[in-house]
Every structure is written in structure tokens, then in C-alpha cells.
Design a protein around this motif. Structure first.
Motif, short mmCIF file in Angstrom:
data_model
loop_
_atom_site.label_atom_id
_atom_site.label_comp_id
_atom_site.label_asym_id
_atom_site.label_seq_id
_atom_site.Cartn_x
_atom_site.Cartn_y
_atom_site.Cartn_z
N LEU A 69 0.85 -1.18 0.00
CA LEU A 69 0.00 0.00 0.00
C LEU A 69 0.89 1.24 0.00
O LEU A 69 1.80 1.36 0.81
N ILE A 70 0.62 2.17 -0.93
CA ILE A 70 1.46 3.37 -1.08
C ILE A 70 0.57 4.61 -1.10
O ILE A 70 -0.41 4.67 -1.84
N SER A 71 0.94 5.62 -0.29
CA SER A 71 0.16 6.86 -0.27
C SER A 71 0.99 8.00 0.31
O SER A 71 1.90 7.78 1.10
N ASN A 112 -8.31 5.86 4.11
CA ASN A 112 -8.28 4.98 2.93
C ASN A 112 -7.38 3.78 3.18
O ASN A 112 -7.75 2.63 2.90
N LEU A 113 -6.17 4.05 3.68
CA LEU A 113 -5.21 2.98 3.94
C LEU A 113 -5.73 2.02 5.02
O LEU A 113 -5.62 0.79 4.88
N GLN A 114 -6.30 2.57 6.08
CA GLN A 114 -6.79 1.73 7.17
C GLN A 114 -7.94 0.84 6.72
O GLN A 114 -8.01 -0.34 7.09
N ARG A 115 -8.85 1.40 5.92
CA ARG A 115 -9.98 0.60 5.42
C ARG A 115 -9.50 -0.51 4.49
O ARG A 115 -9.98 -1.64 4.54
N PHE A 116 -8.56 -0.17 3.61
CA PHE A 116 -8.05 -1.18 2.68
C PHE A 116 -7.29 -2.26 3.45
O PHE A 116 -7.40 -3.46 3.12
N PHE A 149 3.37 1.90 2.93
CA PHE A 149 4.35 2.97 2.80
C PHE A 149 3.58 4.29 2.75
O PHE A 149 2.84 4.55 1.81
N PHE A 150 3.79 5.12 3.79
CA PHE A 150 2.99 6.33 3.89
C PHE A 150 3.78 7.44 4.59
O PHE A 150 4.41 7.21 5.62
N TYR A 176 -2.11 -1.38 -3.72
CA TYR A 176 -3.08 -0.30 -3.56
C TYR A 176 -2.32 1.02 -3.67
O TYR A 176 -1.45 1.33 -2.85
N LEU A 177 -2.64 1.81 -4.69
CA LEU A 177 -1.93 3.05 -4.99
C LEU A 177 -2.86 4.23 -4.75
O LEU A 177 -3.90 4.35 -5.39
#
Length: 405
Positions: free
Chosen positions: A219-221, A235-239, A256-257, A296-297
Motif C-alpha cells: 500500500l502506497i500513499s 483509505n489505507l486503514q480501510r483497505f 508505505f505512507f 493499492y496506490l
């Protein structure tokens, strides 16, 4: 102040298609035939910057309208600059050195602001009619797609002075809460023993185990506090929760955030592109490592599909180490040995990546039908029980020794 963009050469912005200096010149300290050693020389300085975001709910990049505001400018001088005169002079800022800088377009900023049809008002200004700006280009590669870093002339700390103003049009987004993690990486490198600069290392080689294949996710954001908000964290937590509900083990979900400290334990900063690329490549290249590989981008994106990683040095410009291009991502995923690769592209300009994948012969495991996220068949009779899903498809499965040898 001067405005610096992340997605153009050296942050270049221009307020006029001819005879003006660019921010890149200012950053280099050059002003015409004379040299000024201030961090941001006065040629590109303006009294204020006004940014109008017509799509406040969308991820960046998307087109925004950016004006320079200058006081004590005569109406005649403002007209010569192709500006809008409202007691102050507003001049449209476009990205410099773009391919269609000199092309004409009929849809200019006046149409965006409702100034092209008869008499109308802008920000409480006096009624007025059409303006020469309608002839100017405001689209294509010259468009501004990000909120700029607005910095005072002479401010070597590059403090962001752009602020969101709540109007009737839309509420200001909830900002990302930042602590000491916003400290520039260059400072951390000089003080590696300080606790606040500690970063958890990513042991990629532990991701793939002998005689076992697992579901993996990356996961990248995040780019910068100015355009990274609390809903990106959500978004990251839900995914992440969705992946866990589908059997993905937390050790195989790498997030990665931002820089560090903004997410719970187990996440990694998005400041090291090589760490991200090496992890994706390793999971892809290792035989039998990944059954399902999910990406997840959710990063801000340039119009060529390039993702912006975290602005590690806080200079407002997306340096090479802070950009993850479509070419680089495709190279990391080429010939991937995972059974299936699923990309969730929750960001702007996703069509660039999609088109490249459709035309590629190096990414055959991106096409699938009638399987779940973990690879279970959708249409079996009788349906698989929850226990069968967990045992045979979700998470990790043991592989026979003969398959490995």
C-alpha cells in the motif's frame, strides 16, 4: 512570495508566456543579467498567491487555477501583463517549459470563473466584461495540477504559507496531523542516533518462506502535508482491514505512507523509493513466494501517471528519488511469478497505467476472471465454507517439497 510546483522542471511556474522569469531561475539565483544571492530573488516574487480548486474532493493531481496577486499595479500595466484588474492585478500562472505553452485555447480561466459571459463578478470585484485572458491557454500540459508550496522571499526554511480558506463552495479538508516526523530527512541523517529519526528497517528477505506461498500486499500513499489529508489515512486503514478480512496476514501487508510516525506500528515511510521497489521486485521475482500480490496506490499523481512519494527534503519539488514512474512500476512487476497481480489504482490518471498494462506482453498475470481476492473460485457448487476458504486459499498455503525441487 514565490510558488513552487512539485511536478515541473525545478518547480518552474510562469505568469506570462513572454518576457518573464521562472521559478527555476529564482531557485538558481539568477535574475536577468544580474545575480541575486537570496534564496528566492525578486523577479518571480509576487504579493500573494490565490489558488482555486474546482474539484476539492478529488485526489491530486487535478487541474487547479493559480493566480499571482500584485498590488500597486496600474490598470494599464495589468492589461499589458494579460491580467485581470480588480484594484489588484491577478495574472494566471502556468507551468513553464510545457509543450503547449504557446498554443491558444478558447477555454481560459475566465470561463472557469464565470467571467466570459457578459458582466459578472470575481471575489467581490467590480462588474466587468470579457478579458484578453480568454485567449490564453490554461489547459493540457501547462495546467497546474497541485497546490504549490508558497514561500516567502528570503525564507531559507521554506515555510508553507498557503492556507485553505473555507468558503461556501467546499469545506477545507481535515489536515494530516504531523509531529516531529515532518523533520527533513537531511537533518535526520546528521543525527541518526536520535530517537525521533529512528526508522524501522524493512526485512524484505523475511517475506518469502520455504515451502509456502502467501498472499502479499503493498500500500502506497502520501506526498506532502499540504495535499495529504486524514481521509488518506482512512483509505489505507480501510483497505488494510479489507485485506485482513480476506485472510492477508499483517506481516505480508506493507504500508508505505508519509515520512514516519503517522500510522500505527508496522507501517513504513514513503521516503525511500528503492526500498519500495526492492520489496515489490523481490516478492515478484521469488519463485512460489506470492499467490496473490495486491498493490493499492493512493498517491498524488502527475498527468503522465507518475506517483509522488513523500517529499523527504521538504523542498516542494518532486525529485527523482521522490517519483515512482509508470515505467519503473511496470519494470518491477514485469514477469512477476505471483499467480495473480491485482492493482487498485485509487489516484488520478490511472488510465496511463491501465493502457500500458493492456498493451503489455510482460504482465500476463494481471488478467483474471471469476476468482476472489485470494484466488478462490467464485462459482463452485456447493459453495466453499469459510473454513475451506481459509485453509485452501486465504493467507498462506504449504507447498509440497517436490514442487520446490
Amino acid at each position: 512570495v514565490v510558488a513552487i510546483l512539485p511536478d515541473s522542471s525545478a518547480g518552474t511556474l510562469s505568469s506570462k508566456p513572454r518576457g518573464s522569469f521562472s521559478v527555476s531561475q529564482a531557485l538558481n539565483g539568477a535574475e536577468g543579467p544580474h545575480r541575486n544571492h537570496q534564496p528566492f530573488p525578486g523577479s518571480t516574487a509576487h504579493d500573494a498567491v490565490l489558488v482555486l480548486d474546482p474539484s476539492p474532493g478529488e485526489n491530486f493531481g487535478h487541474p487547479v487555477v493559480l493566480f499571482y496577486v500584485d498590488v500597486n499595479v496600474t490598470k494599464k500595466r495589468c492589461s499589458h501583463l494579460d491580467g485581470i484588474y480588480l484594484d489588484e492585478c491577478l495574472t494566471l500562472a502556468l507551468k513553464g517549459q510545457c509543450q503547449n505553452q504557446l498554443k491558444r485555447r478558447h477555454a481560459g480561466p475566465e470561463r472557469l470563473l464565470g467571467l466570459g459571459n457578459g458582466h459578472s463578478r470575481l471575489a467581490g470585484g467590480a462588474p466587468r466584461s470579457g478579458n484578453r485572458l480568454v485567449e490564453r491557454t490554461a489547459g493540457g500540459l501547462c495546467e497546474v495540477h497541485f497546490l504549490p508550496m508558497v514561500v516567502g522571499v528570503g525564507d531559507s526554511n521554506r515555510t508553507q504559507r498557503l492556507r485553505c480558506v473555507h468558503a461556501e463552495f467546499a469545506r477545507c479538508p481535515q489536515p494530516l496531523l504531523m509531529g516531529s516526523a515532518s523533520m527533513p530527512m537531511s537533518s535526520c541523517e546528521l543525527n541518526k542516533n536520535t530517537r525521533r529519526c529512528h526508522q524501522q528497517p524493512l526485512a524484505t528477505h523475511l517475506s518469502c518462506r520455504l515451502y509456502q506461498t502467501c498472499d502479499h500486499a503493498v500500500l502506497i500513499s502520501g506526498w506532502q502535508q499540504q495535499i495529504t489529508f486524514q481521509h488518506h489515512v482512512q483509505n489505507l486503514q480501510r483497505f488494510y482491514r479489507m485485506l485482513q478480512n480476506n485472510g492477508f496476514h499483517k506481516d505480508h501487508i506493507k504500508t508505505f505512507f508519509a515520512s514516519s510516525g503517522q500510522l500505527p506500528e508496522g507501517s513504513y515511510s514513503a521516503t525511500e523509493k528503492e526500498v519500495i521497489r526492492n520489496h515489490v521486485s523481490y516478492v515478484c521475482r521469488k519463485q512460489h513466494c506470492a499467490d496473490t500480490l495486491v498493490l493499492y496506490l493512493n498517491s498524488p499523481t502527475r498527468n503522465d501517471g507518475t506517483m509522488l512519494l513523500w517529499d523527504a527534503n521538504l523542498n516542494g519539488i518532486a525529485d527523482l528519488k521522490e517519483r515512482y514512474s509508470v515505467n519503473e512500476l511496470l519494470a518491477d512487476l514485469a514477469g512477476c511469478k505471483a499467480t495473480r497481480v491485482l492493482l487498485f489504482v485509487d489516484q488520478s490518471y490511472s488510465g496511463v497505467l491501465s493502457k500500458r498494462l493492456r498493451g503489455s506482453q510482460k504482465h500476463p498475470n494481471a488478467g483474471f476472471l471469476n476468482v476472489t481476492l485470494a484466488g478462490a473460485p467464485c462459482n463452485v457448487t456447493p459453495p466453499l465454507t469459510d473454513g475451506e476458504l481459509r485453509r485452501e486459499y486465504q493467507g498462506c498455503q504449504n507447498l509440497p517439497t517436490a514442487l520446490w525441487h
